[in-house]
Design an enzyme around this catalytic site. Structure first.
Site, short mmCIF file in Angstrom:
data_model
loop_
_atom_site.label_atom_id
_atom_site.label_comp_id
_atom_site.label_asym_id
_atom_site.label_seq_id
_atom_site.Cartn_x
_atom_site.Cartn_y
_atom_site.Cartn_z
N ASP A 34 28.99 34.13 35.95
CA ASP A 34 29.58 35.26 36.67
C ASP A 34 28.84 36.55 36.39
O ASP A 34 28.16 36.66 35.39
CB ASP A 34 30.99 35.51 36.13
CG ASP A 34 32.02 34.66 36.81
OD1 ASP A 34 33.16 34.77 36.41
OD2 ASP A 34 31.66 33.92 37.74
N LYS A 56 30.74 37.71 40.57
CA LYS A 56 31.90 38.40 41.10
C LYS A 56 32.24 39.56 40.18
O LYS A 56 31.96 39.53 39.00
CB LYS A 56 33.10 37.47 41.25
CG LYS A 56 33.47 36.64 40.06
CD LYS A 56 34.70 35.84 40.42
CE LYS A 56 35.15 34.92 39.33
NZ LYS A 56 36.35 34.18 39.72
N MET A 170 41.55 44.79 36.36
CA MET A 170 41.26 44.88 37.81
C MET A 170 42.07 45.98 38.47
O MET A 170 42.45 45.84 39.63
CB MET A 170 41.57 43.53 38.50
CG MET A 170 40.90 42.34 37.87
SD MET A 170 41.36 40.77 38.66
CE MET A 170 43.05 40.59 38.11
N1 SAH Z 1 38.55 36.80 32.10
C1 SAH Z 1 38.26 38.20 31.87
C2 SAH Z 1 38.96 39.10 32.89
C3 SAH Z 1 38.54 38.87 34.33
S1 SAH Z 1 39.30 39.99 35.45
C4 SAH Z 1 38.64 38.56 30.44
O1 SAH Z 1 39.33 37.78 29.77
O2 SAH Z 1 38.23 39.63 29.98
C5 SAH Z 1 38.10 41.27 35.52
C6 SAH Z 1 38.65 42.54 34.88
O3 SAH Z 1 38.52 42.46 33.47
C7 SAH Z 1 37.90 43.80 35.26
O4 SAH Z 1 38.35 44.31 36.49
C8 SAH Z 1 38.27 44.71 34.12
O5 SAH Z 1 39.57 45.24 34.29
C9 SAH Z 1 38.32 43.76 32.96
N2 SAH Z 1 37.08 43.74 32.15
C10 SAH Z 1 36.23 42.71 31.97
N3 SAH Z 1 35.25 43.03 31.12
C11 SAH Z 1 35.49 44.30 30.74
C12 SAH Z 1 34.84 45.21 29.85
N4 SAH Z 1 33.73 44.87 29.19
N5 SAH Z 1 35.37 46.45 29.70
C13 SAH Z 1 36.49 46.81 30.35
N6 SAH Z 1 37.14 46.00 31.20
C14 SAH Z 1 36.66 44.76 31.39
#
Ligand code: SAH
Length: 246
Positions: A34, A56, A170
């Site tokens: 991803d 994505k 998100m």
């Molecule tokens: N599976 C992922 C989340 C996927 S949804 C997890 O466990 O982290 C995607 C959302 O995750 C983004 O819109 C944002 O809100 C958050 N996100 C992912 N990586 C991030 C990061 N390094 N810093 C801040 N927000 C993050």
């Protein structure tokens, strides 16, 4: 038929990867990854490993989920070891469950390798403990993708009146509606909020404000970003350790 490892890549800092994830990355014949999985991790792959990008970002899918499911399945027919590498944890808003069900229906063996989710690690790198004695006895991780104006909502907004920590993933584009909604259900206008962008990476940035002013303060924040609502945000003042340290 191969085996699929639905693998959490961690939040960004490459060292926030599990030992197990590193092992399967090193053994993989193909890695399907991803946008949110740090591409640095691909350097660990063996010679000849194939890479498939199904990028994505922010819940806006470049490749539809059905197509991603099929790509994983097709690769499992061709390769012995298939790593499906996903940002953070595969089961925290990662649609890992859907991918696992798709494989199950087709009799493909799979394993889940949990990852460190951004939901707790980005706050940790921002100096915000998601629980803290006497401040927050629980935390919730909530989708910010659904508009708070939706008539029939699955999100229990009324239960957000307490001081438990709420972490929205998100949700940056819905921040104006989220903060308005939280004030409507009875939270104070000066209630603490933090927006954390690119958490745990060298580009991490953190904006701290209140339900009333966070929209203005965070208007130029780049994605990926998450929102932390809670009194624990005030601890950052003392506990911030990462920025300038990386
Ligand atoms: N599976 C992922 C989340 C996927 S949804 C997890 O466990 O982290 C995607 C959302 O995750 C983004 O819109 C944002 O809100 C958050 N996100 C992912 N990586 C991030 C990061 N390094 N810093 C801040 N927000 C993050």
């Amino acid at each position: 038929m191969g085996r699929v490892y639905l693998t959490g890549a961690g939040p960004g800092d490459v060292e926030l990867l599990t030992v197990k994830a590193l092992r399967v990355i090193r053994e993989a014949d193909v890695i399907i990854y991803d946008r949110l999985a740090n591409p640095e991790l691909l350097k660990e792959a063996k010679n000849g490993c194939e890479f498939v990008y199904v990028g994505k970002e922010d819940g806006r899918h470049i490749m539809p989920q059905d197509d991603i499911n099929e790509v994983i399945y097709q690769n499992a027919l061709k390769h012995k070891s298939v790593v499906r590498l996903k940002g953070g944890d595969p089961f925290v808003f990662g649609r890992g469950g859907e991918e696992a069900l798709y494989l199950l229906e087709r009799n493909v063996k799979f394993e889940i390798i949990p990852g460190i989710t951004s939901a707790i690690s980005a706050p940790a790198y921002a100096g915000i403990p998601v629980t803290h004695r006497g401040v927050a006895v629980s935390f919730r991780v909530v989708t910010g993708h659904e508009s708070p104006n939706k008539k029939v909502s699955q999100i229990p907004w009324e239960t957000f009146k307490t001081d438990d920590t709420i972490i929205f993933l998100m949700g940056l584009h819905n921040l104006p509606k989220i903060s308005k909604k939280l004030i409507e259900i009875g939270k104070a206008a000066d209630y603490p909020v933090a927006v954390i962008s690119k958490g745990t990476t060298k580009d991490q940035s953190v904006v701290v404000g209140t339900l009333e002013n966070i929209v203005e303060k965070a208007k130029d924040v780049p994605t990926p970003a998450l929102i932390v609502v809670g009194k624990v945000v005030e601890l950052r003042e003392q506990l911030k350790w990462f920025e300038g340290n990386a």
